[in-house]
Motif scaffolding. Structure first.
Motif, mmCIF file in Angstrom:
data_model
loop_
_atom_site.group_PDB
_atom_site.id
_atom_site.type_symbol
_atom_site.label_atom_id
_atom_site.label_comp_id
_atom_site.label_asym_id
_atom_site.label_seq_id
_atom_site.Cartn_x
_atom_site.Cartn_y
_atom_site.Cartn_z
ATOM 1 N N UNK A 8 20.914 -111.395 8.799
ATOM 2 C CA UNK A 8 22.315 -111.816 8.751
ATOM 3 C C UNK A 8 22.410 -113.308 8.472
ATOM 4 N N UNK A 9 21.560 -114.116 9.112
ATOM 5 C CA UNK A 9 21.583 -115.555 8.863
ATOM 6 C C UNK A 9 21.207 -115.894 7.435
ATOM 7 N N UNK A 10 20.239 -115.171 6.888
ATOM 8 C CA UNK A 10 19.848 -115.414 5.500
ATOM 9 C C UNK A 10 20.993 -115.068 4.547
ATOM 10 N N UNK A 11 21.694 -113.980 4.840
ATOM 11 C CA UNK A 11 22.836 -113.603 4.006
ATOM 12 C C UNK A 11 23.930 -114.659 4.093
ATOM 13 N N UNK A 12 24.193 -115.179 5.281
ATOM 14 C CA UNK A 12 25.200 -116.217 5.432
ATOM 15 C C UNK A 12 24.808 -117.478 4.661
ATOM 16 N N UNK A 13 23.525 -117.816 4.668
ATOM 17 C CA UNK A 13 23.093 -119.022 3.941
ATOM 18 C C UNK A 13 23.284 -118.848 2.445
ATOM 19 N N UNK A 44 26.360 -106.991 5.010
ATOM 20 C CA UNK A 44 26.797 -107.662 6.245
ATOM 21 C C UNK A 44 27.210 -106.627 7.293
ATOM 22 N N UNK A 45 27.944 -105.597 6.883
ATOM 23 C CA UNK A 45 28.369 -104.564 7.829
ATOM 24 C C UNK A 45 27.175 -103.857 8.453
ATOM 25 N N UNK A 46 26.135 -103.621 7.663
ATOM 26 C CA UNK A 46 24.948 -102.945 8.203
ATOM 27 C C UNK A 46 24.230 -103.824 9.220
ATOM 28 N N UNK A 47 24.105 -105.114 8.933
ATOM 29 C CA UNK A 47 23.450 -106.012 9.888
ATOM 30 C C UNK A 47 24.262 -106.108 11.182
ATOM 31 N N UNK A 95 18.541 -95.939 14.862
ATOM 32 C CA UNK A 95 19.575 -96.274 13.891
ATOM 33 C C UNK A 95 19.625 -97.767 13.612
ATOM 34 N N UNK A 96 19.251 -98.610 14.585
ATOM 35 C CA UNK A 96 19.316 -100.055 14.361
ATOM 36 C C UNK A 96 18.383 -100.462 13.236
ATOM 37 N N UNK A 97 17.158 -99.967 13.263
ATOM 38 C CA UNK A 97 16.222 -100.305 12.191
ATOM 39 C C UNK A 97 16.693 -99.739 10.861
ATOM 40 N N UNK A 98 17.233 -98.523 10.871
ATOM 41 C CA UNK A 98 17.731 -97.932 9.631
ATOM 42 C C UNK A 98 18.907 -98.741 9.081
ATOM 43 N N UNK A 99 19.818 -99.186 9.950
ATOM 44 C CA UNK A 99 20.947 -100.021 9.507
ATOM 45 C C UNK A 99 20.430 -101.328 8.909
ATOM 46 N N UNK A 100 19.438 -101.931 9.551
ATOM 47 C CA UNK A 100 18.911 -103.202 9.054
ATOM 48 C C UNK A 100 18.265 -103.029 7.676
ATOM 49 N N UNK A 101 17.482 -101.973 7.522
ATOM 50 C CA UNK A 101 16.843 -101.731 6.228
ATOM 51 C C UNK A 101 17.873 -101.374 5.162
ATOM 52 N N UNK A 102 18.906 -100.627 5.534
ATOM 53 C CA UNK A 102 19.961 -100.303 4.578
ATOM 54 C C UNK A 102 20.701 -101.564 4.155
ATOM 55 N N UNK A 103 20.862 -102.498 5.067
ATOM 56 C CA UNK A 103 21.466 -103.773 4.693
ATOM 57 C C UNK A 103 20.644 -104.512 3.655
ATOM 58 N N UNK A 104 19.309 -104.453 3.780
ATOM 59 C CA UNK A 104 18.443 -105.091 2.781
ATOM 60 C C UNK A 104 18.635 -104.433 1.418
ATOM 61 N N UNK A 132 24.122 -102.076 17.912
ATOM 62 C CA UNK A 132 23.266 -101.104 18.580
ATOM 63 C C UNK A 132 22.172 -101.784 19.400
ATOM 64 N N UNK A 133 21.633 -102.885 18.882
ATOM 65 C CA UNK A 133 20.589 -103.637 19.580
ATOM 66 C C UNK A 133 20.995 -105.110 19.599
ATOM 67 N N UNK A 134 21.833 -105.512 20.536
ATOM 68 C CA UNK A 134 22.281 -106.916 20.564
ATOM 69 C C UNK A 134 21.096 -107.868 20.701
ATOM 70 N N UNK A 135 21.142 -108.922 19.887
ATOM 71 C CA UNK A 135 20.084 -109.919 19.950
ATOM 72 C C UNK A 135 18.807 -109.520 19.247
ATOM 73 N N UNK A 136 18.813 -108.484 18.432
ATOM 74 C CA UNK A 136 17.600 -108.073 17.731
ATOM 75 C C UNK A 136 17.222 -109.160 16.722
ATOM 76 N N UNK A 137 16.046 -109.801 16.852
ATOM 77 C CA UNK A 137 15.748 -110.993 16.041
ATOM 78 C C UNK A 137 15.729 -110.728 14.539
ATOM 79 N N UNK A 138 15.185 -109.565 14.122
ATOM 80 C CA UNK A 138 15.086 -109.323 12.683
ATOM 81 C C UNK A 138 16.459 -109.123 12.045
#
Length: 884
Positions: A539-544, A519-522, A498-507, A528-534
């Protein structure tokens, strides 16, 4: 008048005209400067408009061939261009879990119907052809209304009923009757020879009961048999093995046979687990039995049960390198890399390293990005033998892993060959279909990739890996809603991925402009995976991009610390540094991105932009020129650099090239700037440096008794003194008349240690008996606190702006010098804007009195203070720009 007098008059007129021209040309000089030196002021990011530079170095010339009305040197914005977005996420062909037994398993029960297990489906069309008035319908001895004997069936139909129903043959009828044996433990009836049979006859066509169950004595039974279902066969085979000390190996063999039936028979896993548990009861220290049971729990998606098996084996002191390797693979799949490394070390310490150990070592190397080491380890595993269970599937895992390495290294043909080998052996291999789809996507054949992922979903509709990859392809095909549905389904069917699916859904949400949902998806992916680099990177790119630069820097640096340097991550950190006005840091990040991915045009482009932002034109030109070969949009940035170097012709060539070849914002920016440069080249400007010790022609001093003194020294105009006597509508300073019809821009450079100073444009008109009064006035000034303010008067007494705050400067900046100005934006509507350092500040204002205006305007440069306060201001330069 005599001819001699006429001749003398003509000569005198020529001499006077020549002297006048020399005087004018000596006082009004203009020349394009070789390099702009804009004031370094703490201002907000400028908008994408033409900027007038601060021509601090104006060289006088006595060359009569140079026009005294040369085009003004205008600079383009300093802020970076609208940069291209980073690439969409690469299609990941790695499975959601790295446990070998979980790779490539297809749930074929979705498309291959299993044999009946005793549950018969009854439809409305299957009506029972009996009546309540018929005694046989109540379960009598002769209930044969729907009875069909095997002799009456076609040869290819008779086995179908024996697979579905129990049957008995009686002496009294001599025919087989199909139904269901209702005795307790019907599988042991052959041993209980005196027990009567309780039988429920059913319709072979509809499966509906025919009457009530009835009892048949054993002496009336010729033969009986249970239905040939998978369940009955498994129970018979299990009972034949017994419970002796030597039955453990036999039960493992039975469990392996049941595992082989798993894709077609979902209940096979339950029977296999039962046999593995019985094998452990016989031999509690059997490593193969523990490994078999752990594999079954993994196939059942029972992670807790699988880990309990490993813990039980450790408590019993079972030493097995293969079992430890499986345990390490599960830890790696759960993200516990350090624990997986510990288990791997223990497995290697046992002695001989089997193929499973090499496979785990390769996966750890692949996870760490050491692809060459992983490839060598996979080759070692390929040349070794795997242990049961599912040895064949584990060998196929090696082929998939080799295909992934080839794909990651860009060896598409080799990756396709591995996928072809897998598909030739099994066309329904989900992992091979995903690998082939990823190869097609890397080759740019999106339609073929979509077909492959669709085939994988047809085999296993609940494969989260296939769902995510199919969603990415749908997104590439601009089907955002379809991608969203696939990703939401992937989240539902497999919580492990689910972590990868949430990340891709955020994109996907980010691409759709729904930033809050992204932002909620990231955040959910990070939960689900604390500290996942991708996820941290996204999330950092969205904040910028949302302007929260400080938070973005913290998030991106966390991603860097946990996941190591990546080119796109370095680029994002560089862009965040640019937003923080730290071009030196940005250049270091961009250079690191180029080191990780040499000759990448996008990173060369960013490096050139950072140098351009810092004002290092020489360092900006080289990377921008290199980037322009691969990215046409870089021509726009290169045009900015060339124009700042004073080469307007080359800059126009680059802007025209970007407008022609590039797309999106870069083409729009380039075409706009090219048009403005051409418009600017048609303008003329007057520059007054006040180099003489007396006023130049056209300027008038404003000073009186009790006002600060206006005086000249070393090419500067000083306004100094105490304000003892103020006058209404009159300020100490300089003034002159400018042509309202051709007026474009006015600007001054002033500094002050005390008092306030600024520039204003005034249109005066007679108002009855009151005389000439200001009908319209625009004024921009810096007050004693360093606040830039604006005032606008219209229609004699309409106050449009009354000291509105536009910006704030520190005392050092005010003392060093500030460039203020007023520019006419639209002549027809009378729209003007105020300038600070050549940059527009505040919102444009409309002055009705100055619509289609052609009358003279009074330009006033002033410095003032409150009564009995001192004024100390210096005027360095004034400039008036006119259009043809």
């Amino acid at each position: 008048m005599s001819s001699r007098e006429k001749m003398l008059f003509a000569v005198t007129a020529v001499v006077v005209a020549g002297l006048t021209w020399l005087d004018v040309s000596d006082r009004y000089t203009s020349q394009r400067t070789p390099r702009a030196q804009p004031l370094d002021e703490p201002l907000p990011a400028p908008t994408a408009l033409v900027r007038y530079g601060s021509p601090l170095e104006v060289t006088r010339t006595d060359d009569r061939g140079v026009s005294t009305f040369s085009p003004p040197r205008e600079l383009l914005p300093l802020d970076p261009l609208e940069l291209p977005e980073p690439p969409i996420p690469a299609i990941d062909v790695r499975g959601p879990a790295l446990v070998p037994s979980l790779m490539g398993v297809a749930a074929r029960s979705e498309r291959i119907p299993s044999r009946a297990l005793g549950t018969l489906v009854v439809t409305d069309d299957d009506a029972v052809e009996t009546s309540l008035d018929d005694d046989t319908a109540l379960g009598g001895e002769d209930a044969t209304t729907e009875d069909v004997s095997a002799d009456e069936l076609e040869l290819d139909e008779a086995p179908l009923y024996e697979d579905r129903f129990d049957w008995i043959a009686r002496f009294s009828t001599g025919r087989r009757v199909y139904g269901r044996l209702l005795n307790d433990d019907p599988h042991g009836l052959r041993r209980r020879i005196a027990e009567a049979l309780v039988f429920q006859q059913v319709s072979v066509r509809s499966g509906r009961p025919l009457g009530a169950p009835y009892t048949v004595e054993r002496d009336d039974v010729i033969e009986f048999e249970l239905a040939r279902t998978f369940e009955n066969e498994a129970i018979y085979r299990s009972r034949d093995l017994g419970t002796g000390p030597g039955s453990g190996a036999s039960r493992r063999t039975l469990a392996l046979d049941l595992l082989d039936s798993h894709p077609e028979e979902p209940q096979a896993l339950d029977f296999a687990a039962r046999e593995a548990e019985r094998a452990l009861e016989v031999d509690p220290d059997s490593a193969p039995s523990y490994r078999l049971l752990a594999t079954i729990r993994a196939l059942q998606h029972d992670i807790e049960g699988e880990l309990a098996v490993y813990a039980q084996a450790a408590e019993r002191g079972v030493r097995s390198a293969v079992l430890l390797a499986d345990h390490g693979a599960r830890m790696l799949a759960l993200g516990l890399n350090q624990r997986a490394e510990e288990l791997l070390v223990r497995a290697e310490a046992i002695g001989r390293s089997p193929a499973e150990v090499s496979m785990l070592r390769g996966r750890l190397a692949e996870h760490d990005g050491r692809l060459d080491d992983a490839f060598a380890l996979y080759r070692t595993a390929e040349s070794s033998s795997f242990s049961e269970p599912r040895a064949r599937e584990r060998r196929r895992d090696v082929q998939r892993a080799l295909g992934r390495i080839h794909l990651a290294r860009g060896r598409l043909n080799e990756a396709q060959r591995e996928a072809g080998r897998l598909l030739l052996d099994d066309p329904d291999d989900v992992g091979a279909l995903l690998l082939q789809g990823a190869v097609d996507a890397a080759k740019g054949d999106i339609d073929a990739a979509a077909t492959r992922f669709g085939a994988a979903l047809a085999v296993d509709p609940n494969s989260s890996q296939a769902l995510i990859n199919a969603a990415i392809i749908a997104w590439r095909q601009r089907d955002g809603s379809g991608a969203q549905r696939l990703l939401e389904r992937a989240i539902d069917v497999d919580p492990l991925s689910a972590a990868r699916a949430h990340r891709t859904l955020g994109v996907v949400f980010e691409d759709l402009g729904e930033r809050e949902a992204a932002r909620e998806q990231y955040i959910e992916a990070l939960r689900l995976e604390p500290g996942e680099p991708r996820a941290l990177y996204r999330l950092g790119r969205l904040q910028r991009t949302e302007g929260d630069v400080e938070a973005a820097v913290g998030t991106l640096r966390t991603s860097l610390a946990l996941g190591g340097p990546e080119p796109l991550l370095m680029a994002e950190l560089g862009l965040a540094s640019l937003a923080r006005s730290k071009p030196d840091d940005a250049r270091r990040y961009f250079r690191e991105a180029l080191r990780l991915e040499p000759d990448a045009p996008v990173f060369e482009w960013l490096l050139g932009l950072a140098a351009l932002r810092e004002g290092d034109l020489m360092s900006a030109v080289e990377p921008l020129a290199s980037a322009a070969n691969g990215r046409p949009g870089a021509h726009a940035a290169l045009g900015v650099a060339r124009y700042r170097q004073g080469d307007a012709a080359t800059a126009l060539d680059h802007f025209d090239e970007a407008a022609k070849v590039a797309s999106g914002s870069h083409a729009t920016f380039a075409s706009t700037q090219a048009e403005r440069i051409r418009t600017n080249q048609s303008k003329r400007q007057w520059l007054d440096r006040f180099r003489r010790t007396s006023l130049q022609r056209g300027w008038t001093q404003h000073q009186w008794e009790g006002s600060p003194r206006v005086w000249f020294v070393a090419g500067e105009v000083h306004i100094e003194g105490r304000v003892d006597s103020a006058r209404e509508d009159e300020l100490p300073g300089l003034s002159r008349v400018v042509e309202g019809g051709s007026f474009d821009t006015v600007g001054v450079e002033m500094s002050a240690r005390e008092g306030r100073f600024g520039v204003s444009l005034t249109y005066r008109q007679v108002k009855g008996a009151l005389g000439r009064l200001p009908k319209a006035r625009l004024s921009v000034f810096v007050d004693e606190q360093g606040v830039v303010r604006a005032r606008v008067l219209d229609q004699f007494d309409t106050i449009v702006l009354d000291g509105v705050e536009l910006a704030t400067l520190d005392a050092e900046t005010v003392a060093a010098g500030v460039a203020l100005g007023i520019r006419r934006v639209d002549r027809v509507t009378g729209t003007f804007e105020f300038l600070l350092g050549g940059r527009p500040i505040g919102e444009p204002v409309q002055v009705k009195s100055l619509r289609n205006f052609k009358n003279p305007l009074d330009l006033e440069i002033f410095a003032e203070a409150a009564p009995q306060r001192d004024v100390d201001a210096t005027l360095t330069l004034s400039r008036v720009v006119q259009t043809p």
